[in-house]
Design a protein around this motif. Structure first.
Motif, PDB file in Angstrom:
ATOM      1  N   THR A 176       0.875  -1.159   0.000  1.00  0.00           N
ATOM      2  CA  THR A 176       0.000   0.000   0.000  1.00  0.00           C
ATOM      3  C   THR A 176       0.922   1.223   0.000  1.00  0.00           C
ATOM      4  O   THR A 176       2.147   1.097  -0.012  1.00  0.00           O
ATOM      5  CB  THR A 176      -0.958  -0.038   1.207  1.00  0.00           C
ATOM      6  OG1 THR A 176      -0.255  -0.499   2.364  1.00  0.00           O
ATOM      7  CG2 THR A 176      -2.105  -0.985   0.941  1.00  0.00           C
ATOM      8  N   VAL A 177       0.362   2.409   0.013  1.00  0.00           N
ATOM      9  CA  VAL A 177       1.171   3.610  -0.267  1.00  0.00           C
ATOM     10  C   VAL A 177       2.287   3.817   0.757  1.00  0.00           C
ATOM     11  O   VAL A 177       3.403   4.216   0.400  1.00  0.00           O
ATOM     12  CB  VAL A 177       0.276   4.857  -0.399  1.00  0.00           C
ATOM     13  CG1 VAL A 177       1.104   6.122  -0.502  1.00  0.00           C
ATOM     14  CG2 VAL A 177      -0.628   4.728  -1.622  1.00  0.00           C
ATOM     15  N   GLU A 178       2.032   3.514   2.041  1.00  0.00           N
ATOM     16  CA  GLU A 178       3.104   3.710   3.032  1.00  0.00           C
ATOM     17  C   GLU A 178       4.261   2.750   2.787  1.00  0.00           C
ATOM     18  O   GLU A 178       5.433   3.107   2.957  1.00  0.00           O
ATOM     19  CB  GLU A 178       2.545   3.599   4.462  1.00  0.00           C
ATOM     20  CG  GLU A 178       2.674   2.268   5.161  1.00  0.00           C
ATOM     21  CD  GLU A 178       1.851   1.148   4.551  1.00  0.00           C
ATOM     22  OE1 GLU A 178       1.973   0.008   5.024  1.00  0.00           O
ATOM     23  OE2 GLU A 178       1.071   1.390   3.603  1.00  0.00           O
ATOM     24  N   THR A 179       3.957   1.535   2.344  1.00  0.00           N
ATOM     25  CA  THR A 179       4.997   0.552   2.024  1.00  0.00           C
ATOM     26  C   THR A 179       5.855   1.049   0.873  1.00  0.00           C
ATOM     27  O   THR A 179       7.093   0.957   0.909  1.00  0.00           O
ATOM     28  CB  THR A 179       4.344  -0.797   1.657  1.00  0.00           C
ATOM     29  OG1 THR A 179       3.605  -1.273   2.778  1.00  0.00           O
ATOM     30  CG2 THR A 179       5.384  -1.831   1.278  1.00  0.00           C
ATOM     31  N   TRP A 180       5.211   1.572  -0.147  1.00  0.00           N
ATOM     32  CA  TRP A 180       5.901   2.116  -1.328  1.00  0.00           C
ATOM     33  C   TRP A 180       6.808   3.269  -0.928  1.00  0.00           C
ATOM     34  O   TRP A 180       7.980   3.325  -1.329  1.00  0.00           O
ATOM     35  CB  TRP A 180       4.852   2.555  -2.349  1.00  0.00           C
ATOM     36  CG  TRP A 180       5.286   3.392  -3.511  1.00  0.00           C
ATOM     37  CD1 TRP A 180       4.896   4.664  -3.781  1.00  0.00           C
ATOM     38  CD2 TRP A 180       6.150   3.011  -4.598  1.00  0.00           C
ATOM     39  NE1 TRP A 180       5.444   5.113  -4.953  1.00  0.00           N
ATOM     40  CE2 TRP A 180       6.227   4.124  -5.481  1.00  0.00           C
ATOM     41  CE3 TRP A 180       6.868   1.869  -4.904  1.00  0.00           C
ATOM     42  CZ2 TRP A 180       6.989   4.101  -6.649  1.00  0.00           C
ATOM     43  CZ3 TRP A 180       7.632   1.850  -6.072  1.00  0.00           C
ATOM     44  CH2 TRP A 180       7.688   2.948  -6.929  1.00  0.00           C
ATOM     45  N   LEU A 181       6.313   4.182  -0.098  1.00  0.00           N
ATOM     46  CA  LEU A 181       7.120   5.334   0.313  1.00  0.00           C
ATOM     47  C   LEU A 181       8.301   4.917   1.186  1.00  0.00           C
ATOM     48  O   LEU A 181       9.418   5.439   1.013  1.00  0.00           O
ATOM     49  CB  LEU A 181       6.246   6.355   1.049  1.00  0.00           C
ATOM     50  CG  LEU A 181       5.166   7.054   0.209  1.00  0.00           C
ATOM     51  CD1 LEU A 181       4.320   7.971   1.082  1.00  0.00           C
ATOM     52  CD2 LEU A 181       5.785   7.837  -0.951  1.00  0.00           C
ATOM     53  N   ILE A 182       8.084   3.988   2.119  1.00  0.00           N
ATOM     54  CA  ILE A 182       9.187   3.536   2.972  1.00  0.00           C
ATOM     55  C   ILE A 182      10.237   2.814   2.134  1.00  0.00           C
ATOM     56  O   ILE A 182      11.443   2.995   2.337  1.00  0.00           O
ATOM     57  CB  ILE A 182       8.656   2.630   4.109  1.00  0.00           C
ATOM     58  CG1 ILE A 182       7.787   3.444   5.070  1.00  0.00           C
ATOM     59  CG2 ILE A 182       9.808   1.977   4.875  1.00  0.00           C
ATOM     60  CD1 ILE A 182       7.022   2.607   6.085  1.00  0.00           C
ATOM     61  N   TRP A 183       9.798   2.008   1.190  1.00  0.00           N
ATOM     62  CA  TRP A 183      10.732   1.296   0.294  1.00  0.00           C
ATOM     63  C   TRP A 183      11.567   2.292  -0.495  1.00  0.00           C
ATOM     64  O   TRP A 183      12.790   2.142  -0.611  1.00  0.00           O
ATOM     65  CB  TRP A 183       9.935   0.387  -0.646  1.00  0.00           C
ATOM     66  CG  TRP A 183      10.764  -0.640  -1.376  1.00  0.00           C
ATOM     67  CD1 TRP A 183      11.096  -1.895  -0.938  1.00  0.00           C
ATOM     68  CD2 TRP A 183      11.338  -0.502  -2.675  1.00  0.00           C
ATOM     69  NE1 TRP A 183      11.854  -2.538  -1.881  1.00  0.00           N
ATOM     70  CE2 TRP A 183      12.023  -1.704  -2.966  1.00  0.00           C
ATOM     71  CE3 TRP A 183      11.362   0.521  -3.619  1.00  0.00           C
ATOM     72  CZ2 TRP A 183      12.697  -1.920  -4.160  1.00  0.00           C
ATOM     73  CZ3 TRP A 183      12.042   0.317  -4.811  1.00  0.00           C
ATOM     74  CH2 TRP A 183      12.706  -0.888  -5.073  1.00  0.00           C
ATOM     75  N   LYS A 184      10.921   3.334  -1.022  1.00  0.00           N
ATOM     76  CA  LYS A 184      11.642   4.351  -1.803  1.00  0.00           C
ATOM     77  C   LYS A 184      12.564   5.179  -0.913  1.00  0.00           C
ATOM     78  O   LYS A 184      13.709   5.469  -1.289  1.00  0.00           O
ATOM     79  CB  LYS A 184      10.643   5.266  -2.519  1.00  0.00           C
ATOM     80  CG  LYS A 184       9.810   4.575  -3.582  1.00  0.00           C
ATOM     81  CD  LYS A 184      10.572   4.263  -4.846  1.00  0.00           C
ATOM     82  CE  LYS A 184      10.761   5.490  -5.712  1.00  0.00           C
ATOM     83  NZ  LYS A 184      11.439   5.174  -6.993  1.00  0.00           N
ATOM     84  N   LEU A 185      12.080   5.570   0.253  1.00  0.00           N
ATOM     85  CA  LEU A 185      12.895   6.385   1.167  1.00  0.00           C
ATOM     86  C   LEU A 185      14.166   5.661   1.592  1.00  0.00           C
ATOM     87  O   LEU A 185      15.233   6.272   1.723  1.00  0.00           O
ATOM     88  CB  LEU A 185      12.077   6.747   2.411  1.00  0.00           C
ATOM     89  CG  LEU A 185      11.027   7.846   2.272  1.00  0.00           C
ATOM     90  CD1 LEU A 185      10.102   7.847   3.480  1.00  0.00           C
ATOM     91  CD2 LEU A 185      11.685   9.220   2.106  1.00  0.00           C
ATOM     92  N   THR A 186      14.061   4.359   1.827  1.00  0.00           N
ATOM     93  CA  THR A 186      15.206   3.585   2.317  1.00  0.00           C
ATOM     94  C   THR A 186      16.022   2.952   1.193  1.00  0.00           C
ATOM     95  O   THR A 186      16.920   2.148   1.452  1.00  0.00           O
ATOM     96  CB  THR A 186      14.734   2.465   3.268  1.00  0.00           C
ATOM     97  OG1 THR A 186      13.859   1.577   2.551  1.00  0.00           O
ATOM     98  CG2 THR A 186      14.008   3.034   4.475  1.00  0.00           C
ATOM     99  N   GLY A 187      15.697   3.288  -0.036  1.00  0.00           N
ATOM    100  CA  GLY A 187      16.433   2.716  -1.160  1.00  0.00           C
ATOM    101  C   GLY A 187      16.226   1.215  -1.280  1.00  0.00           C
ATOM    102  O   GLY A 187      17.124   0.481  -1.706  1.00  0.00           O
TER     103      GLY A 187
END
Length: 492
Positions: A163-174
């Motif tokens: 979901t969107v928070e998973t996508w953002l955390i994945w992107k933020l942490t590379g």
């Protein structure tokens, strides 16, 4: 430890970043909208890369507005539009398809087939949810079935769902953290809310390979750090929860029986029911509110798909006014809605009706009805839908805490108090969704000692007491329910 916390509010129509101080005061805020895509009737999509890019833009902009750097930020908390489904390639980081938004009804026929197979009780007992295209599970299945090569990649372990928070955390942490918090996991229809695990039976039913799923984690813990190049240095990512759960937390509904309603694109009523999951027999959902300090808190939820979205339709679709805030003055210019009822079932009806085939309608129009009556009827429709949710909860609330953009409308909240025959309470900060995310992050890092410290921040702005007599209330509600019945099963 930084002086402030930054909340990411990844909403349905825009990305926002808000910087808060320890007292919950807003220091800076930035917001940027992104495109909504409607490729077919009832389908709603977004570009996952645009969600990411706008979120980074507003975070940097908020820091700039506050004249702060990454060193001033203790941590980031994330709240998000729930159920919206993103699947991406683990190796390239590129989505294999657009984000399928929570409002999207494309899997309605498949959901109907699951119900006809007699799976309703089994799914509800495990997930707390009813079978509906609202939730992520059938959206994941649709992508695997309809995007060329997606299923093969998923079975090879090369795809990630989030979901969107998973996508953002994945992107933020590379790509270092592929996680989802319990509250968002509980909205997928493939997560067992009792044992806090992805459910093997449901994964087999929907034919979803387990390796593509994120690790379920608490709503308040340190998931990782942002890449240094994003903000000039690393910032801890320490909290995440779905937008409505964050609003419940931001409203400090920490005790069993406390409830809030958020008036956003949709309307969402949540009530804290403590550490035991209770299944509703009245069309409500049992959901995880948050995971905190090794414990899980549950909530009963009623979801209305279109709330302020109905005002946006008057603004953008009919050009009745330029800004949604004008709706209050227009509605006040007439004494009543002249018998007009507006049912905003643009994407079907949510709780307690759960009819994906319902469609919107305006009923009771006569020659002397004008646009002001339509605006008033639209505001009333929001309050009527929330009354339906309260009735389904079968609880005797003392009052209702409210938040979200449309809660700034005094007439709407007076209508709400009148139709509920209960006091409605608006806090000084109606942006409780992002505030809840900030609180969850701050508890994980020690920025806040405990929830008692947070409770001291909550303050009342205004109370609305009922003024409508019982006969008028019952007549209005009877008309509303008659109008809703006319809209059911329309798209079948």
């Amino acid at each position: 430890m930084g002086k402030y916390i930054m909340a990411f509010d990844a909403g349905t129509t825009s990305s926002r970043a808000v910087i808060y101080d320890r007292k919950g005061n807003m220091i800076a805020m930035s917001q940027k909208g992104f495109e909504q895509l409607y490729p077919e009737d009832g389908w709603v999509e977004q570009d996952p890369n645009e969600i990411w890019e706008t979120q980074v833009y507003v975070a940097r902009d908020a820091l700039k507005k506050a004249n702060l750097s990454y060193k001033d930020i203790d941590s980031i908390g994330i709240t998000n539009q729930r159920e919206t489904t993103i699947v991406w390639n683990k190796e390239t980081g590129e989505p294999v398809y657009r984000a399928i938004v929570w409002q999207c009804r494309r899997t309605a026929d498949y959901c109907n087939s699951l119900e006809q197979e007699g799976l309703k009780e089994m799914i509800q007992s495990k997930t707390g949810l009813i079978i509906d295209p609202y939730f992520s599970g059938t959206k994941i299945r649709w992508i695997l079935e309809n995007v060329e090569g997606a299923r093969a990649l998923a079975e090879e372990g090369k795809l990630c769902f989030g979901t969107v928070e998973t996508w953002l955390i994945w992107k933020l942490t590379g790509g270092k953290a592929h996680v989802t918090d319990y509250s968002n996991a509980s909205r997928t229809m493939i997560f067992n809310i009792h044992d806090l695990k992805w459910d093997e039976e449901l994964l087999a039913l929907l034919d979803i390979p387990k390796p593509m799923l994120p690790k379920p984690v608490q709503s308040s813990e340190i998931y990782g750090e942002s890449l240094a190049e994003i903000f000039g240095g690393p910032i801890r990512i320490a909290g995440a929860a779905g937008d409505q759960q964050c609003a419940l937390f931001g409203q400090t509904c920490f005790k069993e029986g406390e409830a809030k309603n958020t008036y956003g694109t949709g309307a969402f009523l949540l009530m804290n029911i403590g550490e035991k999951a209770i299944c509703s027999e009245k069309g409500l959902l049992t959901t995880i509110a948050w995971g905190l300090n090794g414990k899980v808190t549950y909530a009963l939820e009623g979801s209305v798909f279109v709330c302020a979205g109905a005002l946006h339709w008057l603004r953008d679709g009919l050009n009745i006014f330029e800004h949604s805030a004008e709706s209050e003055a227009m509605a006040l210019s007439v004494p009543d809605s002249k018998g007009v009822y507006m049912v905003p079932a643009f994407v079907g009806l949510g709780a307690p009706y759960w009819d994906p085939y319902a469609r919107g309608a305006v009923l009771g129009i006569t020659r002397d009805v004008n646009k002001n009556h339509l605006v008033r009827a639209t505001l009333e429709s929001i309050a009527f839908q929330v009354r339906d949710l309260i009735d389904a909860m079968e609880v005797d609330l003392v009052d209702l805490k409210v938040d979200g953009g449309a809660s700034a409308n005094n007439l709407l909240l007076q209508m709400q108090a009148d139709f509920l025959n209960k006091e409605v309470v608006r806090p000084t900060n109606i942006e409780t969704t992002s505030l809840g995310a900030a609180y969850l992050a701050g508890l994980a890092t020690g920025y806040y000692k405990d929830t008692d410290e947070i409770l001291e921040n909550w303050q009342v702005s205004k109370r609305f007491s009922p003024q409508m007599d019982e006969n008028s209330r019952e007549k209005a509600l009877a008309g509303w329910h008659k109008a809703v019945e006319k809209c059911k099963d329309w798209a079948l």
